[in-house]
Design a protein around this motif. Structure first.
Motif, PDB file in Angstrom:
ATOM      1  N   ASN A 479      68.166   0.122  55.028  1.00 28.80           N
ATOM      2  CA  ASN A 479      66.747  -0.220  54.883  1.00 28.80           C
ATOM      3  C   ASN A 479      66.424  -0.629  53.451  1.00 28.80           C
ATOM      4  N   THR A 482      68.088  -4.200  52.834  1.00 32.42           N
ATOM      5  CA  THR A 482      67.399  -5.330  53.468  1.00 32.42           C
ATOM      6  C   THR A 482      66.028  -5.587  52.865  1.00 32.42           C
ATOM      7  N   SER A 483      65.353  -4.531  52.435  1.00 32.51           N
ATOM      8  CA  SER A 483      64.018  -4.714  51.848  1.00 32.51           C
ATOM      9  C   SER A 483      64.082  -5.326  50.462  1.00 32.51           C
TER      10      SER A 483
END
Length: 485
Positions: A479, A482-483
């Motif tokens: 997470n 990807t952010s």
């Protein structure tokens, strides 16, 4: 089987690879080789049959005069004008015809759109280079891995090798433009022969490598003695038997060459003109790719050198491992004097540095064990792990995901590990359909993507993050990753 593989990063390849165009001299050489082969084939036939007259029977009148057969011109069947003669082993005298003027031969002369689309290598495509041997035919396959969710992979082109390939190492250094320092897309290949071949991956159908480090000197055939003059008595000359094959001179090795199979290769990405090699002749060599010359030979092992690998950060530090069951790490500037040495329990199979903790080197062995070495402490190994029940042939770290490691084995399994603790913890075991796992490697462009290949000659690309245990373990990291993109 596929014995070795390596990834090529996005953007390293030409969008449209060049098709090799042979020179006139090469065409003449190929024609001569075909003619020589055909002559040998003809000579293998029974001489009496070859010399006996072969009567040619005219077409029977009832067939010659048949109006239904007239259009086929059977009397002219052997006059194969309009076709294209094929050459090559076993193809003497064969002809294929174009579909113009023949309503029964339909061939699509236009390139299929999908094939043309597959030919282009996009900026989002990675390559996977596979050293493969199928039915005793050794090849180097160039696979395109499309950067999509399905991880579509297909073979783009291949090169025919002269010997069984054992190892590959990608390099960007262009041996044909060394003075200009231009980057390219090349691969070094070690085989059962003592020479190291360097191939241009952006050229399709190339018959030979662009450079060879070491190996045998080219040899010329030994001239046969002249035939004695025919006797003047008028007697018929006695029929000769078939000529034996041309005698060949014993090939000599080039100066500095290995004298046996090349088992391991490592290109130095920090010193781009340098390549290291390990051989069955027990030596490790350092090569200057620009001059195709051996710079230094190291003789610190006393058995076959299965592994050699440059440090990812320190340009002059090299790690090697051998069938003598030792691991050496040393600075090549010191000629291997004072090298740190560790013993392992069986013949070495694979070696890799941990990119997340570059003071650690991992070595796998024939007994399935995995050894972690902290190169700052030469007195002991950090730990030993029974990774597999059979030989652990391959190790790879994901350069993106912290401490994610994969191992592959003769037991046909792939295991995923987290090496962040005092000892690796097993995350998941993958049973693949590739047979014995000889080689594997994580993608250099995106996380969790693993290529693996082995005994069945099949390449598999695995998205490790789609496996529930891996996804659960690395969810937080994924997470964040990807952010931040």
């Amino acid at each position: 089987m596929i014995s070795s593989l390596t990834w090529v990063a996005r953007g390293a390849s030409k969008a449209n690879p060049t098709e090799y165009k042979p020179t006139e001299a090469e065409i003449e050489k190929m024609k001569a080789e075909v003619a020589e082969y055909d002559a040998e084939e003809d000579g293998a036939e029974d001489e009496e049959m070859a010399e006996a007259p072969t009567p040619t029977e005219p077409l029977r009148p009832e067939l010659r005069d048949d109006p239904d057969l007239a259009e086929f011109k059977m009397d002219e069947y052997d006059n194969e004008d309009g076709g294209v003669m094929m050459t090559g082993a076993g193809m003497k005298g064969l002809t294929y015809f174009e579909n113009q003027g023949d309503p029964y031969v339909v061939m699509n002369d236009d390139t299929d759109e999908s094939e043309a689309d597959d030919w282009v290598i996009r900026p989002t495509d990675s390559l996977i280079i596979c050293a493969k041997t199928d039915d005793d035919v050794p090849t180097l396959e160039v696979h395109v891995h499309e950067g999509d969710a399905d991880h579509n992979t297909y073979c783009h082109h291949e090169m025919i090798m002269t010997a069984f390939p054992l190892c590959v190492s990608w390099l960007s250094f262009n041996p044909t433009q060394a003075a200009l320092g231009e980057k390219g897309n090349f691969v070094a290949v070690g085989t059962f022969h003592p020479g190291i071949e360097i191939w241009d991956l952006d050229v399709v159908d190339a018959p030979t490598p662009v450079a060879t480090l070491g190996g045998h000197e080219p040899v010329a055939p030994i001239a046969e003695p002249a035939e004695p003059a025919a006797p003047e008595s008028g007697k018929k000359k006695k029929k000769k038997s078939k000529k034996p094959k041309e005698a060949k001179a014993e090939p000599a090795l080039r100066p500095g060459s290995h004298s046996d199979a090349v088992m391991s290769l490592s290109w130095n990405a920090l010193q781009r003109n340098v390549l290291a090699s390990g051989s069955a002749d027990t030596t490790v060599k350092m090569w200057d790719i620009a001059s195709s010359q051996c710079v230094t030979t190291f003789s610190h092992h006393n058995d076959k050198v299965q592994c050699c690998l440059w440090h990812p950060i320190e340009a002059s530090v090299l790690a090697t491992a051998s069938y003598d069951r030792t691991v050496h790490v040393f600075d090549v500037r010191s000629q291997a004097r004072g090298a740190s040495t560790w013993r392992i329990t069986a013949d070495a199979e694979c070696l890799t540095w941990n990119p997340h903790q570059p003071h650690q080197v991992f070595v796998s062995s024939e007994d399935g064990r995995l050894v972690c070495i902290d190169v700052r402490d030469a007195s002991k190994v950090l730990y030993t792990l029974q990774a597999h029940n059979s030989a652990t042939n391959s190790i790879s770290f994901d350069r993106f995901v912290p401490n994610l490691m994969a191992t592959g084995s003769i037991d046909k399994s792939i295991k995923l590990w987290d090496t962040s603790g005092s000892k690796p913890s097993l995350l998941d075991t993958i049973t693949s359909d590739i047979g014995t796992v000889f080689t594997l490697g994580f993608c250099v462009d995106e996380p969790f993507v693993l290529a693996a290949a082995g005994g069945k000659g099949k390449l598999n690309v695995i998205d490790c993050f789609k496996r529930a245990k891996v996804q659960s373990h690395y969810a937080a990291w994924y997470n964040t990753f990807t952010s931040s993109k």
